[in-house]
Scaffold this active site. Structure first.
Site, PDB file in Angstrom:
ATOM      1  N   LYS A 271       2.460  -9.255  -2.952  1.00  0.00           N
ATOM      2  CA  LYS A 271       3.345  -8.093  -2.788  1.00  0.00           C
ATOM      3  C   LYS A 271       2.773  -7.141  -1.729  1.00  0.00           C
ATOM      4  CE  LYS A 271       1.063  -5.808  -6.716  1.00  0.00           C
ATOM      5  NZ  LYS A 271       1.110  -5.667  -8.191  1.00  0.00           N
TER       6      LYS A 271
ATOM      7  N   TYR B 164      -4.906  20.226  15.076  1.00  0.00           N
ATOM      8  CA  TYR B 164      -3.850  21.083  14.539  1.00  0.00           C
ATOM      9  C   TYR B 164      -4.393  22.111  13.551  1.00  0.00           C
ATOM     10  CZ  TYR B 164      -0.215  18.017  16.474  1.00  0.00           C
ATOM     11  OH  TYR B 164       0.605  17.314  17.300  1.00  0.00           O
TER      12      TYR B 164
HETATM   13  C1  LIG Z   1      -0.078  -6.268  -8.756  1.00  0.00           C
HETATM   14  C2  LIG Z   1      -0.099  -7.064  -9.996  1.00  0.00           C
HETATM   15  C3  LIG Z   1      -1.105  -8.036 -10.224  1.00  0.00           C
HETATM   16  C4  LIG Z   1      -2.304  -8.206  -9.329  1.00  0.00           C
HETATM   17  O1  LIG Z   1      -3.362  -7.374  -9.771  1.00  0.00           O
HETATM   18  P1  LIG Z   1      -4.788  -7.374  -9.042  1.00  0.00           P
HETATM   19  O2  LIG Z   1      -5.565  -6.341  -9.775  1.00  0.00           O
HETATM   20  O3  LIG Z   1      -4.543  -7.005  -7.624  1.00  0.00           O
HETATM   21  O4  LIG Z   1      -5.346  -8.758  -9.172  1.00  0.00           O
HETATM   22  C5  LIG Z   1      -0.966  -8.858 -11.332  1.00  0.00           C
HETATM   23  N1  LIG Z   1       0.066  -8.704 -12.189  1.00  0.00           N
HETATM   24  C6  LIG Z   1       1.024  -7.758 -12.034  1.00  0.00           C
HETATM   25  C7  LIG Z   1       2.106  -7.636 -13.028  1.00  0.00           C
HETATM   26  C8  LIG Z   1       0.960  -6.899 -10.934  1.00  0.00           C
HETATM   27  O5  LIG Z   1       1.890  -5.945 -10.789  1.00  0.00           O
END
Ligand SMILES: *Cc1c(COP(=O)(O)O)cnc(C)c1O
Length: 368
Positions: free
Chosen positions: A38, A264
């Site tokens: 993701k 700034y």
């Molecule tokens: C993002 C996510 C993961 C991955 O978690 P990590 O700590 O990056 O390994 C796993 N399961 C779900 C449901 C997530 O939203």
């Protein structure tokens, strides 16, 4: 590694292979590996990362939103993709693009079944998400009978997996809570399974779950941050390699006298004769304004140069008074040694936020 002559995010695919193999070495041989890709594979590049992981024979992918799954399909990724957080408006697209939804409440279950029936689907794979303590998304334990009886009324969907998510798998102080989540998940999945004619996959662990709770791997694990090189602990960080290096270059050096100000709102005032370097990376590239005024820093010729004044949209100024450097020299924001996790700790956030914030404007370069 080539020296940067503009702002680039360099992605080391051999480090990704290393991390995948390291995490895999923690699993039983037949435990499946779901790679979480993701948010552009945690700020890197979801297509390149997914293609590389397909070569390594990863079993599954997960994305948060439907359009992230569509991008992978458009690029020719054929491995199953779980969409963790879909909405009813996406259901037709999900089916058209062979994506697999997380079903997290009654509303989503009813709507998805309706769409699969309208589109004459048979046994469309779905993943039933339970809440075991994170209180974010998911059915409750008490919903099992309801879900099972709804599923018995239709042949349009099939439960491919049952899953939940840990709230504090990285925190040793929360071991009791995590073990309670594991126990609740076991009870739910046994009850659910006993009502199905097939055995769905069961999965609970994210990266820290994989590393800290080997008894809870079930049939599949979901790893994100570990693949990108962070283990949420000093011990595990030693075994993993950050895959991304954010580099830039010195555009211009300024010499300023005591009392002159930089940037700034005139937020920085020189204490004496000082030198600053202007770097072409700003808050629009993912360097939050929160890192301004000395909270964040970069490395130039191996030395730490703190950000002076406010972070601008397209640039930062850093203090190089005591650093021997020239215009055109390379600047390291983070890499495998000066880790994003350290910058995160020093500026009050976590590695996840630093790496996922690098905006799409920054050129990605892949080292194979
Ligand atoms: C993002 C996510 C993961 C991955 O978690 P990590 O700590 O990056 O390994 C796993 N399961 C779900 C449901 C997530 O939203």
């Amino acid at each position: 590694m080539p020296k940067a002559n503009e702002t680039v995010l360099e992605i080391d695919l051999s480090a990704l292979t290393h991390n995948f193999n390291y995490l895999k070495s923690k699993l039983q041989p037949n435990t499946k590996f779901l790679a979480v890709v993701k948010a552009f594979a945690y700020g890197s590049d979801s297509v390149e990362i997914a293609k590389h992981l397909e070569e390594l024979k990863v079993d599954y992918f997960a994305v948060a939103y439907t359009n992230e799954g569509v991008a992978l399909r458009d690029a020719g990724v054929t491995t199953p993709i779980l969409v963790l957080h879909p909405q009813p408006i996406n259901f037709k697209t999900i089916i058209e693009r062979c994506l697999e939804p997380s079903i997290y409440n009654d509303r989503i279950l009813n709507e998805f079944v309706k769409v699969t029936e309208t589109l004459s689907q048979k046994h469309y794979p779905v993943h039933i998400k339970f809440n075991t303590g994170l209180n974010r998304l998911g059915f409750w334990e008490s919903d099992v009978n309801d879900i099972v009886s709804k599923l018995k009324d239709t042949s349009s969907v099939k439960v491919k997996s049952i899953f939940s998510h840990l709230a504090a798998s990285e925190d040793p102080n929360e071991r009791v809570f995590t073990e309670k989540q594991i126990a609740i998940f076991k009870t739910i999945s046994e009850e659910f399974e006993s009502n199905l004619r097939h055995k769905p996959l069961l999965h609970l662990c994210n990266t820290s779950g994989v590393l800290n709770y080997p008894q809870a791997h079930f049939n599949m694990i979901r790893s994100g941050i570990g693949l990108y090189g962070f283990g949420n602990s000093a011990k595990e960080d030693k075994s993993l390699k950050p895959i991304a290096s954010l580099k830039s270059v010195i555009s211009q050096i300024h010499k300023i006298e005591k009392g002159e100000t930089v940037g700034y709102n005139r937020a920085y005032k020189a204490n004496g004769f000082e030198k600053t370097a202007t770097i072409p990376i700003g808050h629009a590239d993912g360097i939050s304004r929160l890192y301004g005024n000395g909270k964040g820093y970069v490395f130039i010729n191996g030395k730490k140069a703190p950000i002076v004044g406010n972070v601008c949209m397209d640039m930062i100024m850093v203090n190089i008074t005591n650093i021997d450097c020239n215009e055109g020299d390379e600047v390291i924001i983070f890499n495998a040694y000066n880790k994003a996790s350290m910058l995160a700790e020093d500026s009050g956030t976590i590695s996840y936020e630093i790496i996922t914030s690098i905006s799409q404007r920054v050129k990605r370069v892949f080292i194979k």
